[in-house]
Write a protein that holds these residues in place. Structure first.
Motif, PDB file in Angstrom:
ATOM      1  N   SER A   1       0.808  -1.228   0.000  1.00  0.00           N
ATOM      2  CA  SER A   1       0.000   0.000   0.000  1.00  0.00           C
ATOM      3  C   SER A   1       0.838   1.273   0.000  1.00  0.00           C
ATOM      4  N   GLY A   2       2.139   1.175   0.217  1.00  0.00           N
ATOM      5  CA  GLY A   2       2.968   2.372   0.164  1.00  0.00           C
ATOM      6  C   GLY A   2       4.270   2.220   0.912  1.00  0.00           C
ATOM      7  N   PHE A   3       5.024   3.320   0.917  1.00  0.00           N
ATOM      8  CA  PHE A   3       6.358   3.338   1.524  1.00  0.00           C
ATOM      9  C   PHE A   3       6.536   4.580   2.379  1.00  0.00           C
ATOM     10  N   GLU A   4       7.359   4.449   3.393  1.00  0.00           N
ATOM     11  CA  GLU A   4       7.800   5.577   4.216  1.00  0.00           C
ATOM     12  C   GLU A   4       9.294   5.423   4.420  1.00  0.00           C
ATOM     13  N   PHE A   5       9.936   6.492   4.845  1.00  0.00           N
ATOM     14  CA  PHE A   5      11.380   6.496   5.078  1.00  0.00           C
ATOM     15  C   PHE A   5      11.627   7.002   6.495  1.00  0.00           C
ATOM     16  N   PRO A   6      11.547   6.096   7.498  1.00  0.00           N
ATOM     17  CA  PRO A   6      11.569   6.505   8.905  1.00  0.00           C
ATOM     18  C   PRO A   6      12.925   6.982   9.428  1.00  0.00           C
ATOM     19  N   GLY A   7      14.001   6.691   8.742  1.00  0.00           N
ATOM     20  CA  GLY A   7      15.326   7.103   9.209  1.00  0.00           C
ATOM     21  C   GLY A   7      16.345   6.953   8.098  1.00  0.00           C
ATOM     22  N   MET A   8      17.541   7.426   8.357  1.00  0.00           N
ATOM     23  CA  MET A   8      18.629   7.324   7.382  1.00  0.00           C
ATOM     24  C   MET A   8      18.858   5.874   6.988  1.00  0.00           C
TER      25      MET A   8
ATOM     26  N   GLN B   1      16.758   3.735   5.682  1.00  0.00           N
ATOM     27  CA  GLN B   1      15.635   2.852   6.002  1.00  0.00           C
ATOM     28  C   GLN B   1      14.476   3.098   5.042  1.00  0.00           C
ATOM     29  N   VAL B   2      13.824   2.018   4.671  1.00  0.00           N
ATOM     30  CA  VAL B   2      12.583   2.114   3.909  1.00  0.00           C
ATOM     31  C   VAL B   2      11.566   1.177   4.555  1.00  0.00           C
ATOM     32  N   GLN B   3      10.392   1.707   4.821  1.00  0.00           N
ATOM     33  CA  GLN B   3       9.310   0.930   5.431  1.00  0.00           C
ATOM     34  C   GLN B   3       8.260   0.645   4.374  1.00  0.00           C
ATOM     35  N   THR B   4       7.958  -0.631   4.186  1.00  0.00           N
ATOM     36  CA  THR B   4       6.913  -1.056   3.255  1.00  0.00           C
ATOM     37  C   THR B   4       5.647  -1.291   4.058  1.00  0.00           C
ATOM     38  N   ASN B   5       4.558  -0.668   3.657  1.00  0.00           N
ATOM     39  CA  ASN B   5       3.279  -0.801   4.350  1.00  0.00           C
ATOM     40  C   ASN B   5       2.346  -1.677   3.533  1.00  0.00           C
ATOM     41  N   TRP B   6       1.550  -2.481   4.234  1.00  0.00           N
ATOM     42  CA  TRP B   6       0.619  -3.373   3.557  1.00  0.00           C
ATOM     43  C   TRP B   6      -0.547  -3.695   4.472  1.00  0.00           C
TER      44      TRP B   6
ATOM     45  N   ILE C   1     -11.351 -11.266  10.157  1.00  0.00           N
ATOM     46  CA  ILE C   1      -9.942 -11.009  10.482  1.00  0.00           C
ATOM     47  C   ILE C   1      -9.338 -10.068   9.442  1.00  0.00           C
ATOM     48  N   SER C   2      -8.644  -9.044   9.921  1.00  0.00           N
ATOM     49  CA  SER C   2      -7.849  -8.177   9.048  1.00  0.00           C
ATOM     50  C   SER C   2      -6.437  -8.110   9.637  1.00  0.00           C
ATOM     51  N   ILE C   3      -5.473  -7.893   8.758  1.00  0.00           N
ATOM     52  CA  ILE C   3      -4.076  -7.818   9.176  1.00  0.00           C
ATOM     53  C   ILE C   3      -3.454  -6.612   8.494  1.00  0.00           C
ATOM     54  N   GLU C   4      -2.749  -5.810   9.250  1.00  0.00           N
ATOM     55  CA  GLU C   4      -1.966  -4.733   8.641  1.00  0.00           C
ATOM     56  C   GLU C   4      -0.530  -4.899   9.099  1.00  0.00           C
ATOM     57  N   GLY C   5       0.375  -4.450   8.278  1.00  0.00           N
ATOM     58  CA  GLY C   5       1.770  -4.644   8.637  1.00  0.00           C
ATOM     59  C   GLY C   5       2.693  -3.630   8.022  1.00  0.00           C
ATOM     60  N   HIS C   6       3.906  -3.667   8.544  1.00  0.00           N
ATOM     61  CA  HIS C   6       4.995  -2.816   8.079  1.00  0.00           C
ATOM     62  C   HIS C   6       6.240  -3.682   8.038  1.00  0.00           C
ATOM     63  N   TRP C   7       7.008  -3.524   6.993  1.00  0.00           N
ATOM     64  CA  TRP C   7       8.252  -4.251   6.844  1.00  0.00           C
ATOM     65  C   TRP C   7       9.325  -3.222   6.604  1.00  0.00           C
ATOM     66  N   THR C   8      10.198  -3.023   7.578  1.00  0.00           N
ATOM     67  CA  THR C   8      11.226  -1.991   7.460  1.00  0.00           C
ATOM     68  C   THR C   8      12.559  -2.627   7.121  1.00  0.00           C
ATOM     69  N   TRP C   9      13.200  -2.094   6.085  1.00  0.00           N
ATOM     70  CA  TRP C   9      14.534  -2.510   5.670  1.00  0.00           C
ATOM     71  C   TRP C   9      15.514  -1.486   6.213  1.00  0.00           C
ATOM     72  N   ILE C  10      16.579  -1.974   6.820  1.00  0.00           N
ATOM     73  CA  ILE C  10      17.612  -1.095   7.368  1.00  0.00           C
ATOM     74  C   ILE C  10      18.927  -1.449   6.680  1.00  0.00           C
ATOM     75  N   PHE C  11      19.509  -0.446   6.029  1.00  0.00           N
ATOM     76  CA  PHE C  11      20.759  -0.631   5.303  1.00  0.00           C
ATOM     77  C   PHE C  11      21.901   0.009   6.067  1.00  0.00           C
TER      78      PHE C  11
END
Length: 147
Positions: free
Chosen positions: A83-90, A92-97, A137-147
């Motif tokens: 559903s989209g992306f955010e950039f929470p820190g240097m 880092q990319v957060q994938t939302n779903w 049942i519904s599920i929401e999530g975030h997957w954050t990648w840290i480089f």
């Protein structure tokens, strides 16, 4: 002569919130495995070959086997666009779903993954107990990648 040592590590943080009839019944946050497919995709992205490499889909599956770096797919997979992306820190990319009440009902969800646009598995996370996905049942999530 000075020696330099740098590592380019990728790590991930997986978060989900499970709701039953709109009420939170589980919230979970932990690290996940970045698989070799992600490293291959990143190398090609850095070289300017971006076609089909971007994160595009969240995947749900039924395999509860421990993840390995060589994993390439999920079992009995159901996918949908993120559903989209955010950039929470240097670095880092957060994938939302999210997975709504009307989606993927009847599956005993044991595993999650992110897929690139070309279908490459990028990361995988399993559960010790399945989420029995039903229409309340519904599920929401975030997957954050840290480089």
């Amino acid at each position: 002569m000075q020696k330099f040592s740098e590592e380019f590590k990728m790590q991930g943080v997986f978060e989900i919130t499970v709701r039953k009839n709109g009420k939170v019944i589980e919230a979970y946050r932990d690290h996940n495995l970045i698989v070799n497919g992600a490293r291959n995709q990143a190398a090609r992205l850095f070289a300017g070959d971006g076609k089909g490499r971007a994160i595009a889909k969240i995947a749900f599956g039924t395999n509860g086997a421990e993840p390995t770096a060589d994993d390439t797919e999920l079992a009995d997979v159901y996918t949908k666009d993120v559903s989209g992306f955010e950039f929470p820190g240097m670095g880092q990319v957060q994938t939302n779903w999210e997975l709504g009440t009307g989606e993927n009902n009847g599956m005993a969800i044991m595993e999650f993954g992110l897929l690139s646009a070309d279908g490459t598995l990028l990361c995988r996370r399993i559960r010790s107990k399945p989420i029995h996905k039903e229409d309340d049942i519904s599920i929401e999530g975030h997957w954050t990648w840290i480089f």
